[in-house]
Design a protein around this motif. Structure first.
Motif, PDB file in Angstrom:
ATOM      1  N   ASP A 167      14.903  18.373   6.174  1.00  0.00           N
ATOM      2  CA  ASP A 167      15.327  17.154   5.487  1.00  0.00           C
ATOM      3  C   ASP A 167      14.776  15.917   6.184  1.00  0.00           C
ATOM      4  OD1 ASP A 167      17.098  15.706   3.509  1.00  0.00           O
ATOM      5  OD2 ASP A 167      17.967  14.979   5.382  1.00  0.00           O
ATOM      6  N   ARG A 168      14.793  15.906   7.529  1.00  0.00           N
ATOM      7  CA  ARG A 168      14.247  14.758   8.259  1.00  0.00           C
ATOM      8  C   ARG A 168      12.735  14.642   8.073  1.00  0.00           C
ATOM      9  NH1 ARG A 168      17.993  16.515  12.287  1.00  0.00           N
ATOM     10  NH2 ARG A 168      16.367  17.499  13.529  1.00  0.00           N
ATOM     11  N   LEU A 169      12.096  15.776   7.810  1.00  0.00           N
ATOM     12  CA  LEU A 169      10.644  15.809   7.621  1.00  0.00           C
ATOM     13  C   LEU A 169      10.235  15.342   6.223  1.00  0.00           C
ATOM     14  CD1 LEU A 169       7.777  16.794   8.544  1.00  0.00           C
ATOM     15  CD2 LEU A 169       8.452  19.078   7.760  1.00  0.00           C
ATOM     16  N   THR A 170      11.122  15.495   5.263  1.00  0.00           N
ATOM     17  CA  THR A 170      10.770  15.317   3.856  1.00  0.00           C
ATOM     18  C   THR A 170      10.628  13.848   3.455  1.00  0.00           C
ATOM     19  OG1 THR A 170      11.916  17.368   3.277  1.00  0.00           O
ATOM     20  CG2 THR A 170      11.501  15.798   1.485  1.00  0.00           C
ATOM     21  N   LEU A 171       9.568  13.564   2.705  1.00  0.00           N
ATOM     22  CA  LEU A 171       9.369  12.255   2.093  1.00  0.00           C
ATOM     23  C   LEU A 171       9.381  12.409   0.575  1.00  0.00           C
ATOM     24  CD1 LEU A 171       6.472  10.802   4.285  1.00  0.00           C
ATOM     25  CD2 LEU A 171       8.889  10.166   4.366  1.00  0.00           C
ATOM     26  N   THR A 172      10.193  11.633  -0.084  1.00  0.00           N
ATOM     27  CA  THR A 172      10.236  11.587  -1.545  1.00  0.00           C
ATOM     28  C   THR A 172       9.776  10.197  -1.980  1.00  0.00           C
ATOM     29  OG1 THR A 172      12.498  10.725  -1.573  1.00  0.00           O
ATOM     30  CG2 THR A 172      12.233  13.136  -1.540  1.00  0.00           C
ATOM     31  N   PRO A 173       9.474  10.014  -3.265  1.00  0.00           N
ATOM     32  CA  PRO A 173       9.117   8.656  -3.726  1.00  0.00           C
ATOM     33  C   PRO A 173      10.192   7.623  -3.382  1.00  0.00           C
ATOM     34  CG  PRO A 173       8.510  10.265  -5.389  1.00  0.00           C
ATOM     35  CD  PRO A 173       9.273  11.019  -4.335  1.00  0.00           C
ATOM     36  N   GLU A 174      11.443   8.050  -3.476  1.00  0.00           N
ATOM     37  CA  GLU A 174      12.536   7.122  -3.152  1.00  0.00           C
ATOM     38  C   GLU A 174      12.529   6.764  -1.667  1.00  0.00           C
ATOM     39  OE1 GLU A 174      13.099   9.139  -6.831  1.00  0.00           O
ATOM     40  OE2 GLU A 174      12.901  10.004  -4.803  1.00  0.00           O
ATOM     41  N   ARG A 175      12.266   7.736  -0.820  1.00  0.00           N
ATOM     42  CA  ARG A 175      12.232   7.463   0.619  1.00  0.00           C
ATOM     43  C   ARG A 175      11.033   6.599   0.996  1.00  0.00           C
ATOM     44  NH1 ARG A 175      14.299  13.064   3.683  1.00  0.00           N
ATOM     45  NH2 ARG A 175      16.415  13.008   2.781  1.00  0.00           N
ATOM     46  N   ALA A 203       0.825  -1.212   0.000  1.00  0.00           N
ATOM     47  CA  ALA A 203       0.000   0.000   0.000  1.00  0.00           C
ATOM     48  C   ALA A 203       0.858   1.260   0.000  1.00  0.00           C
ATOM     49  CB  ALA A 203      -0.932  -0.011   1.210  1.00  0.00           C
ATOM     50  N   LEU A 204       1.972   1.241   0.712  1.00  0.00           N
ATOM     51  CA  LEU A 204       2.862   2.409   0.708  1.00  0.00           C
ATOM     52  C   LEU A 204       3.348   2.704  -0.699  1.00  0.00           C
ATOM     53  CD1 LEU A 204       4.950   1.620   3.919  1.00  0.00           C
ATOM     54  CD2 LEU A 204       3.431   3.590   3.618  1.00  0.00           C
ATOM     55  N   VAL A 205       3.704   1.667  -1.425  1.00  0.00           N
ATOM     56  CA  VAL A 205       4.171   1.867  -2.803  1.00  0.00           C
ATOM     57  C   VAL A 205       3.028   2.338  -3.698  1.00  0.00           C
ATOM     58  CG1 VAL A 205       5.119   0.702  -4.834  1.00  0.00           C
ATOM     59  CG2 VAL A 205       6.036   0.188  -2.559  1.00  0.00           C
ATOM     60  N   ALA A 206       1.874   1.700  -3.569  1.00  0.00           N
ATOM     61  CA  ALA A 206       0.736   2.034  -4.434  1.00  0.00           C
ATOM     62  C   ALA A 206       0.219   3.447  -4.196  1.00  0.00           C
ATOM     63  CB  ALA A 206      -0.388   1.019  -4.220  1.00  0.00           C
ATOM     64  N   ARG A 207       0.350   3.940  -2.966  1.00  0.00           N
ATOM     65  CA  ARG A 207      -0.217   5.249  -2.633  1.00  0.00           C
ATOM     66  C   ARG A 207       0.871   6.285  -2.360  1.00  0.00           C
ATOM     67  NH1 ARG A 207      -5.059   3.676   1.533  1.00  0.00           N
ATOM     68  NH2 ARG A 207      -5.366   5.946   1.519  1.00  0.00           N
ATOM     69  N   THR A 208       2.015   6.108  -2.992  1.00  0.00           N
ATOM     70  CA  THR A 208       3.149   7.017  -2.799  1.00  0.00           C
ATOM     71  C   THR A 208       2.784   8.456  -3.125  1.00  0.00           C
ATOM     72  OG1 THR A 208       4.806   5.298  -3.186  1.00  0.00           O
ATOM     73  CG2 THR A 208       5.488   7.577  -3.541  1.00  0.00           C
ATOM     74  N   ALA A 209       2.094   8.671  -4.229  1.00  0.00           N
ATOM     75  CA  ALA A 209       1.763  10.041  -4.650  1.00  0.00           C
ATOM     76  C   ALA A 209       0.923  10.743  -3.579  1.00  0.00           C
ATOM     77  CB  ALA A 209       1.014  10.015  -5.979  1.00  0.00           C
ATOM     78  N   GLU A 210      -0.028  10.037  -3.016  1.00  0.00           N
ATOM     79  CA  GLU A 210      -0.882  10.596  -1.961  1.00  0.00           C
ATOM     80  C   GLU A 210      -0.047  10.989  -0.736  1.00  0.00           C
ATOM     81  OE1 GLU A 210      -4.140   8.686   1.146  1.00  0.00           O
ATOM     82  OE2 GLU A 210      -3.910   7.801  -0.860  1.00  0.00           O
ATOM     83  N   ILE A 211       0.902  10.138  -0.378  1.00  0.00           N
ATOM     84  CA  ILE A 211       1.755  10.399   0.782  1.00  0.00           C
ATOM     85  C   ILE A 211       2.659  11.593   0.536  1.00  0.00           C
ATOM     86  CG2 ILE A 211       3.627   9.439   2.176  1.00  0.00           C
ATOM     87  CD1 ILE A 211       2.324   6.633   1.561  1.00  0.00           C
ATOM     88  N   VAL A 212       3.279  11.632  -0.630  1.00  0.00           N
ATOM     89  CA  VAL A 212       4.205  12.721  -0.948  1.00  0.00           C
ATOM     90  C   VAL A 212       3.466  14.052  -1.043  1.00  0.00           C
ATOM     91  CG1 VAL A 212       5.779  13.628  -2.710  1.00  0.00           C
ATOM     92  CG2 VAL A 212       5.893  11.216  -2.050  1.00  0.00           C
ATOM     93  N   ASP A 213       2.266  14.044  -1.614  1.00  0.00           N
ATOM     94  CA  ASP A 213       1.488  15.285  -1.705  1.00  0.00           C
ATOM     95  C   ASP A 213       1.169  15.834  -0.318  1.00  0.00           C
ATOM     96  OD1 ASP A 213       1.515  15.224  -4.444  1.00  0.00           O
ATOM     97  OD2 ASP A 213      -0.524  14.433  -4.673  1.00  0.00           O
ATOM     98  N   ALA A 214       0.813  14.965   0.604  1.00  0.00           N
ATOM     99  CA  ALA A 214       0.537  15.412   1.971  1.00  0.00           C
ATOM    100  C   ALA A 214       1.805  15.942   2.622  1.00  0.00           C
ATOM    101  CB  ALA A 214      -0.041  14.263   2.783  1.00  0.00           C
ATOM    102  N   ASN A 215       2.914  15.287   2.362  1.00  0.00           N
ATOM    103  CA  ASN A 215       4.181  15.706   2.949  1.00  0.00           C
ATOM    104  C   ASN A 215       4.607  17.084   2.453  1.00  0.00           C
ATOM    105  OD1 ASN A 215       7.523  15.380   2.436  1.00  0.00           O
ATOM    106  ND2 ASN A 215       6.763  14.979   4.493  1.00  0.00           N
ATOM    107  N   ILE A 216       4.295  17.394   1.204  1.00  0.00           N
ATOM    108  CA  ILE A 216       4.648  18.707   0.651  1.00  0.00           C
ATOM    109  C   ILE A 216       4.004  19.824   1.472  1.00  0.00           C
ATOM    110  CG2 ILE A 216       4.265  20.238  -1.336  1.00  0.00           C
ATOM    111  CD1 ILE A 216       4.697  17.755  -3.121  1.00  0.00           C
TER     112      ILE A 216
END
Length: 427
Positions: free
Chosen positions: A71-79, A41-54
């Motif tokens: 930097d510690r707060l940031t989530l990227t698709p790779e992370r 699910a983390l992989v499938a919903r990466t875009a949703e997670i990253v958008d919230a993190n922005i």
């Protein structure tokens, strides 16, 4: 605590307690299946997670937050992909629940077994690192615990998105969604309620800076496992190989200075100070470290930056400081005894290291230094669940009750005794 309270925090804790009762008897296969669903699910919903993190990252930058914190707060698709990979690694770890710690048949024929069981409801209070949201939830689920997550308000959007993903995945795998919950509210009041939810929450684990940990320890009525703060020391003995000592010192301080197992103080035996200090100053200077030194270190600098590291006079405050930066306190000591006395006075009980070729000195140091981990000829940076081969950790305990040092899956369990008889009665 009154059961009549309608507090959202307490209601969340009650649901967690009900979920914990469902989780405890489940098989490893059921829990592992849920964790694999979480990873997918983390992989499938990466875009949703990253958008919230922005949203969180933009708010942090607008507030002038230091880039190291951003930097510690940031989530990227790779992370996010790396977090999902870590979840799969946890699935492969041995299951602690049900492990027989010890057992015997008593003289009267009773069969006695002490077995590992989940703690129940685990509350995690942590700062702006959304990866902890997944790490903590996954480790708690693997060990059969329900988890209440209270991250900082600076990561609220990220944590909300992550917990939504986790709950959906867990429920889809047949486990109660309430096994993973975000504690409602962004104010300090919700933290206080969690810290006083005794009877609903079995244990709290704070992860973050010294102030956060101190507050949780001092104000909680719920049992607390104290973690984290690391005023770690490296002692260079008179019998040390000095090249080795320099290498260990620089790694312990500068490989990653913002973590709890980084060295914050170096102590050097006076017998080798004349040779070692110039070597250390050159190496620390190259690594960008500022030395808060005693008179011997100041004299060795002979003008500061031109000789390597910048050296400033050490104050009493420096000996107790966890810098989490490119700074280190430094002193010359007359003996191993003096080094041990300094450490016992100022250490936070996390990790200390001795560099020596003398086995007697090593044995004396390890026997007399009372910290969670003691290194001999190795960097303090090795105090870590992954480095110890535990596969993962929930934190590093600096206390002595229940758990000490890196806390892996077994440390997220308690034990109970199962006694089997055949109509036995006590005479």
């Amino acid at each position: 605590m009154s059961s009549a309270s309608n507090s959202p925090v307490l209601e969340t804790a009650r649901r967690a307690r009900e979920a914990a009762a469902v989780l405890a008897p489940l098989s490893r296969e059921a829990r592992d299946r849920a964790l694999l669903a979480v990873a997918d699910a983390l992989v499938a919903r990466t875009a949703e997670i990253v958008d919230a993190n922005i949203v969180d990252v933009e708010k942090a930058r607008a507030a002038g937050t230091a880039e190291s914190v951003v930097d510690r707060l940031t989530l990227t698709p790779e992370r996010v992909a790396a977090i999902a990979s870590d979840v799969r690694d946890v699935v492969a770890l041995p299951d602690p629940v049900g492990e027989v710690v010890r057992g015997s048949t008593l003289p009267n024929g009773l069969e006695l077994r002490q077995v590992r069981v989940p703690l129940g409801v685990v509350g995690i209070i942590y700062e702006a690192r959304p990866n902890v949201t997944v790490d903590a939830a996954v480790l708690c689920l693997k060990s059969g615990n329900a988890v209440l997550l209270r991250g900082s308000s600076s990561a609220y959007a990220s944590n909300t998105a992550l917990v939504n993903v986790l709950r959906d995945a867990v429920a889809g795998a047949g486990l109660p969604a309430d096994a993973v919950q975000l504690v409602p509210g962004e104010s300090r009041d919700s933290v206080k309620e969690l810290m006083t939810a005794r009877g609903l929450v079995d244990v709290l684990i704070p992860r973050g800076g010294a102030s956060l940990i101190r507050t949780v320890v001092q104000e909680s009525t719920v049992p607390v496992i104290e973690t984290g703060t690391g005023n770690c020391h490296v002692y260079v003995d008179e019998h040390a190989d000095l090249d080795t000592a320099v290498r260990i010192l620089v790694n312990a301080k500068a490989q990653r200075p913002s973590v709890c197992n980084a060295a914050e103080t170096v102590l050097v035996h006076e017998a080798v100070a004349g040779e070692f200090l110039p070597m250390a100053l050159a190496a620390l200077g190259e690594a960008g470290v500022t030395v808060h030194g005693d008179e011997r270190w100041q004299a060795a600098a002979q003008g500061g930056e031109e000789q390597g590291a910048t050296v400033v006079p050490a104050t009493e405050e420096d000996w107790e400081t966890e810098y989490l930066s490119y700074d280190i306190a430094a002193a010359v000591v007359p003996s191993l005894d003096a080094a041990v006395q300094h450490i016992r006075r100022w250490s936070s009980g996390h990790t200390e290291a001795i560099v020596t070729r003398d086995q007697g000195a090593a044995r004396a140091f390890t026997a007399r230094v009372d910290s969670a981990a003691v290194m001999v000829n190795a960097s303090t940076r090795f105090t870590d669940g992954g480095q110890f081969g535990f596969g993962a950790e929930i934190g590093i305990s600096t206390q002595k009750l229940h758990a000490r040092g890196p806390m892996g899956l077994p440390e997220l369990t308690s034990t109970k005794y199962v006694v089997t008889g055949d109509g036995h009665v006590r005479p």
